[in-house]
Design a protein around this motif. Structure first.
Motif, PDB file in Angstrom:
ATOM      1  N   PRO A 110      78.205  48.261  46.137  1.00  0.00           N
ATOM      2  CA  PRO A 110      78.085  47.448  47.354  1.00  0.00           C
ATOM      3  C   PRO A 110      76.637  47.457  47.842  1.00  0.00           C
ATOM      4  O   PRO A 110      75.990  48.503  47.881  1.00  0.00           O
ATOM      5  CB  PRO A 110      79.011  48.164  48.342  1.00  0.00           C
ATOM      6  CG  PRO A 110      80.035  48.828  47.465  1.00  0.00           C
ATOM      7  CD  PRO A 110      79.275  49.269  46.237  1.00  0.00           C
ATOM      8  N   GLY A 111      76.123  46.303  48.179  1.00  0.00           N
ATOM      9  CA  GLY A 111      74.728  46.194  48.568  1.00  0.00           C
ATOM     10  C   GLY A 111      73.781  46.036  47.402  1.00  0.00           C
ATOM     11  O   GLY A 111      72.570  45.927  47.591  1.00  0.00           O
ATOM     12  N   GLY A 112      74.316  46.022  46.164  1.00  0.00           N
ATOM     13  CA  GLY A 112      73.474  45.890  44.986  1.00  0.00           C
ATOM     14  C   GLY A 112      72.948  44.479  44.802  1.00  0.00           C
ATOM     15  O   GLY A 112      73.381  43.539  45.467  1.00  0.00           O
ATOM     16  N   GLN A 113      72.031  44.348  43.867  1.00  0.00           N
ATOM     17  CA  GLN A 113      71.328  43.084  43.707  1.00  0.00           C
ATOM     18  C   GLN A 113      71.061  42.822  42.228  1.00  0.00           C
ATOM     19  O   GLN A 113      70.848  43.745  41.443  1.00  0.00           O
ATOM     20  CB  GLN A 113      70.003  43.141  44.475  1.00  0.00           C
ATOM     21  CG  GLN A 113      69.272  41.816  44.574  1.00  0.00           C
ATOM     22  CD  GLN A 113      67.978  41.953  45.364  1.00  0.00           C
ATOM     23  OE1 GLN A 113      67.003  42.504  44.868  1.00  0.00           O
ATOM     24  NE2 GLN A 113      67.978  41.458  46.581  1.00  0.00           N
ATOM     25  N   VAL A 114      71.076  41.551  41.866  1.00  0.00           N
ATOM     26  CA  VAL A 114      70.632  41.098  40.552  1.00  0.00           C
ATOM     27  C   VAL A 114      69.254  40.477  40.705  1.00  0.00           C
ATOM     28  O   VAL A 114      69.005  39.734  41.659  1.00  0.00           O
ATOM     29  CB  VAL A 114      71.605  40.054  39.960  1.00  0.00           C
ATOM     30  CG1 VAL A 114      70.989  39.336  38.768  1.00  0.00           C
ATOM     31  CG2 VAL A 114      72.907  40.720  39.547  1.00  0.00           C
ATOM     32  N   ARG A 115      68.359  40.805  39.789  1.00  0.00           N
ATOM     33  CA  ARG A 115      67.089  40.087  39.702  1.00  0.00           C
ATOM     34  C   ARG A 115      66.964  39.504  38.315  1.00  0.00           C
ATOM     35  O   ARG A 115      67.482  40.058  37.352  1.00  0.00           O
ATOM     36  CB  ARG A 115      65.907  41.004  40.028  1.00  0.00           C
ATOM     37  CG  ARG A 115      65.892  41.404  41.492  1.00  0.00           C
ATOM     38  CD  ARG A 115      64.568  41.969  41.923  1.00  0.00           C
ATOM     39  NE  ARG A 115      64.635  42.423  43.301  1.00  0.00           N
ATOM     40  CZ  ARG A 115      63.606  42.936  43.958  1.00  0.00           C
ATOM     41  NH1 ARG A 115      62.434  43.044  43.358  1.00  0.00           N
ATOM     42  NH2 ARG A 115      63.739  43.329  45.204  1.00  0.00           N
ATOM     43  N   PHE A 116      66.269  38.385  38.232  1.00  0.00           N
ATOM     44  CA  PHE A 116      66.226  37.676  36.958  1.00  0.00           C
ATOM     45  C   PHE A 116      64.892  36.980  36.769  1.00  0.00           C
ATOM     46  O   PHE A 116      64.246  36.536  37.713  1.00  0.00           O
ATOM     47  CB  PHE A 116      67.377  36.667  36.868  1.00  0.00           C
ATOM     48  CG  PHE A 116      67.494  35.738  38.044  1.00  0.00           C
ATOM     49  CD1 PHE A 116      66.826  34.513  38.064  1.00  0.00           C
ATOM     50  CD2 PHE A 116      68.273  36.082  39.144  1.00  0.00           C
ATOM     51  CE1 PHE A 116      66.928  33.661  39.150  1.00  0.00           C
ATOM     52  CE2 PHE A 116      68.378  35.230  40.239  1.00  0.00           C
ATOM     53  CZ  PHE A 116      67.707  34.018  40.244  1.00  0.00           C
ATOM     54  N   LEU A 117      64.485  36.933  35.514  1.00  0.00           N
ATOM     55  CA  LEU A 117      63.301  36.211  35.064  1.00  0.00           C
ATOM     56  C   LEU A 117      63.737  35.477  33.814  1.00  0.00           C
ATOM     57  O   LEU A 117      63.991  36.097  32.780  1.00  0.00           O
ATOM     58  CB  LEU A 117      62.168  37.193  34.772  1.00  0.00           C
ATOM     59  CG  LEU A 117      60.895  36.641  34.130  1.00  0.00           C
ATOM     60  CD1 LEU A 117      60.249  35.581  35.014  1.00  0.00           C
ATOM     61  CD2 LEU A 117      59.907  37.765  33.864  1.00  0.00           C
ATOM     62  N   GLU A 118      63.864  34.133  33.886  1.00  0.00           N
ATOM     63  CA  GLU A 118      64.584  33.406  32.848  1.00  0.00           C
ATOM     64  C   GLU A 118      63.998  32.033  32.563  1.00  0.00           C
ATOM     65  O   GLU A 118      63.416  31.394  33.439  1.00  0.00           O
ATOM     66  CB  GLU A 118      66.052  33.218  33.281  1.00  0.00           C
ATOM     67  CG  GLU A 118      66.855  34.501  33.360  1.00  0.00           C
ATOM     68  CD  GLU A 118      67.121  35.121  31.999  1.00  0.00           C
ATOM     69  OE1 GLU A 118      67.033  34.413  30.976  1.00  0.00           O
ATOM     70  OE2 GLU A 118      67.422  36.324  31.956  1.00  0.00           O
ATOM     71  N   HIS A 119      64.204  31.595  31.311  1.00  0.00           N
ATOM     72  CA  HIS A 119      64.056  30.185  30.956  1.00  0.00           C
ATOM     73  C   HIS A 119      65.093  29.376  31.733  1.00  0.00           C
ATOM     74  O   HIS A 119      66.216  29.832  31.913  1.00  0.00           O
ATOM     75  CB  HIS A 119      64.385  29.964  29.474  1.00  0.00           C
ATOM     76  CG  HIS A 119      63.229  30.101  28.560  1.00  0.00           C
ATOM     77  ND1 HIS A 119      63.290  30.822  27.404  1.00  0.00           N
ATOM     78  CD2 HIS A 119      61.988  29.560  28.598  1.00  0.00           C
ATOM     79  CE1 HIS A 119      62.141  30.751  26.775  1.00  0.00           C
ATOM     80  NE2 HIS A 119      61.334  29.991  27.479  1.00  0.00           N
ATOM     81  N   VAL A 120      64.751  28.143  32.119  1.00  0.00           N
ATOM     82  CA  VAL A 120      65.740  27.274  32.763  1.00  0.00           C
ATOM     83  C   VAL A 120      65.541  25.829  32.331  1.00  0.00           C
ATOM     84  O   VAL A 120      64.542  25.475  31.707  1.00  0.00           O
ATOM     85  CB  VAL A 120      65.670  27.357  34.306  1.00  0.00           C
ATOM     86  CG1 VAL A 120      66.140  28.704  34.802  1.00  0.00           C
ATOM     87  CG2 VAL A 120      64.265  27.049  34.802  1.00  0.00           C
ATOM     88  N   ARG A 121      66.485  25.014  32.726  1.00  0.00           N
ATOM     89  CA  ARG A 121      66.430  23.590  32.451  1.00  0.00           C
ATOM     90  C   ARG A 121      65.236  22.960  33.174  1.00  0.00           C
ATOM     91  O   ARG A 121      64.880  23.359  34.285  1.00  0.00           O
ATOM     92  CB  ARG A 121      67.728  22.932  32.920  1.00  0.00           C
ATOM     93  CG  ARG A 121      67.840  21.452  32.615  1.00  0.00           C
ATOM     94  CD  ARG A 121      69.213  20.932  32.996  1.00  0.00           C
ATOM     95  NE  ARG A 121      70.244  21.556  32.158  1.00  0.00           N
ATOM     96  CZ  ARG A 121      71.552  21.395  32.374  1.00  0.00           C
ATOM     97  NH1 ARG A 121      71.975  20.672  33.388  1.00  0.00           N
ATOM     98  NH2 ARG A 121      72.411  21.977  31.560  1.00  0.00           N
ATOM     99  N   ALA A 122      64.632  21.974  32.536  1.00  0.00           N
ATOM    100  CA  ALA A 122      63.491  21.267  33.129  1.00  0.00           C
ATOM    101  C   ALA A 122      63.890  20.558  34.406  1.00  0.00           C
ATOM    102  O   ALA A 122      65.072  20.283  34.655  1.00  0.00           O
ATOM    103  CB  ALA A 122      62.922  20.280  32.117  1.00  0.00           C
ATOM    104  N   ASP A 123      62.882  20.228  35.214  1.00  0.00           N
ATOM    105  CA  ASP A 123      63.150  19.658  36.535  1.00  0.00           C
ATOM    106  C   ASP A 123      63.148  18.129  36.553  1.00  0.00           C
ATOM    107  O   ASP A 123      63.211  17.529  37.629  1.00  0.00           O
ATOM    108  CB  ASP A 123      62.154  20.203  37.565  1.00  0.00           C
ATOM    109  CG  ASP A 123      60.706  19.876  37.214  1.00  0.00           C
ATOM    110  OD1 ASP A 123      60.466  19.194  36.202  1.00  0.00           O
ATOM    111  OD2 ASP A 123      59.811  20.314  37.969  1.00  0.00           O
TER     112      ASP A 123
END
Length: 198
Positions: A110-123
């Motif tokens: 509880p209170g935890g968090q995900v962090r991410f650094l990722e490729h994504v779809r173009a804008d």
């Protein structure tokens, strides 16, 4: 959009002297940005060919590091046992993104968090269409399963997370099908709602 990779990667998990789980391709360069900052943590290398690199980096680390072979879709951790989960350049490559994100929710305290650094779809629609060409042909085979046009942000939200911080950037700093990345944080939607109610 701009980014310098080492500082961007480090900002994904800095200031967390806590128990955490990290799933990433296993590059030694990201290890060097983190080693002064942690008391204890685990790493999962999704790519068996990269497994030796995080082990070498762990040997040189100034903190306790345990490198555990495994799958992001089936983490060998107890429910509610970690303060943070970090996905670093892995959600673009996993065969079952929904299962990996469900596992992240399961193991977070509880209170935890995900962090991410990722490729994504173009804008733009045009570049997103271009991304589909390499993704449907040789690129995943050449790049460890990577899909440049995966809608990772939508997958995170569909898994029941609320994105609480987000930075879009290009790497390299030119608009190519391979350049679109995000750096962000997310919490389970139930945590965000509970925090707002308080």
């Amino acid at each position: 959009m701009r980014a310098v990779w080492p500082s961007t990667a480090a900002s994904c998990w800095r200031a967390w002297p806590v128990r955490w789980s990290r799933s990433e391709p296993g590059t030694a360069s990201t290890s060097r940005t983190t080693r002064p900052r942690w008391r204890g943590w685990w790493r999962w290398s999704r790519n068996r060919g990269c497994a030796s690199r995080p082990r070498r980096a762990a040997t040189d680390a100034a903190t306790v590091v345990e490198v555990v072979p495994g799958l992001a879709e089936r983490l060998p951790l107890s429910d509610a046992s970690v303060d943070a989960v970090v996905f670093c350049m892995v959600l673009c490559s996993l065969p079952d993104v929904a299962a990996a994100l469900a596992e992240a929710r399961r193991v977070l305290k509880p209170g935890g968090q995900v962090r991410f650094l990722e490729h994504v779809r173009a804008d733009t629609p045009g570049l997103a269409r271009i991304q589909r060409v390499p993704d449907a042909s040789v690129w995943p085979y050449l790049a460890g399963g990577c899909h440049t046009g995966r809608d990772t942000l939508a997958a995170i939200e569909q898994a029941g997370f609320a994105v609480t911080g987000l930075q879009h950037f290009l790497l390299p700093e030119v608009r190519t099908p391979f350049s679109f990345h995000v750096l962000g944080a997310a919490v389970p939607e139930s945590e965000r709602v509970r925090g707002g109610a308080g």
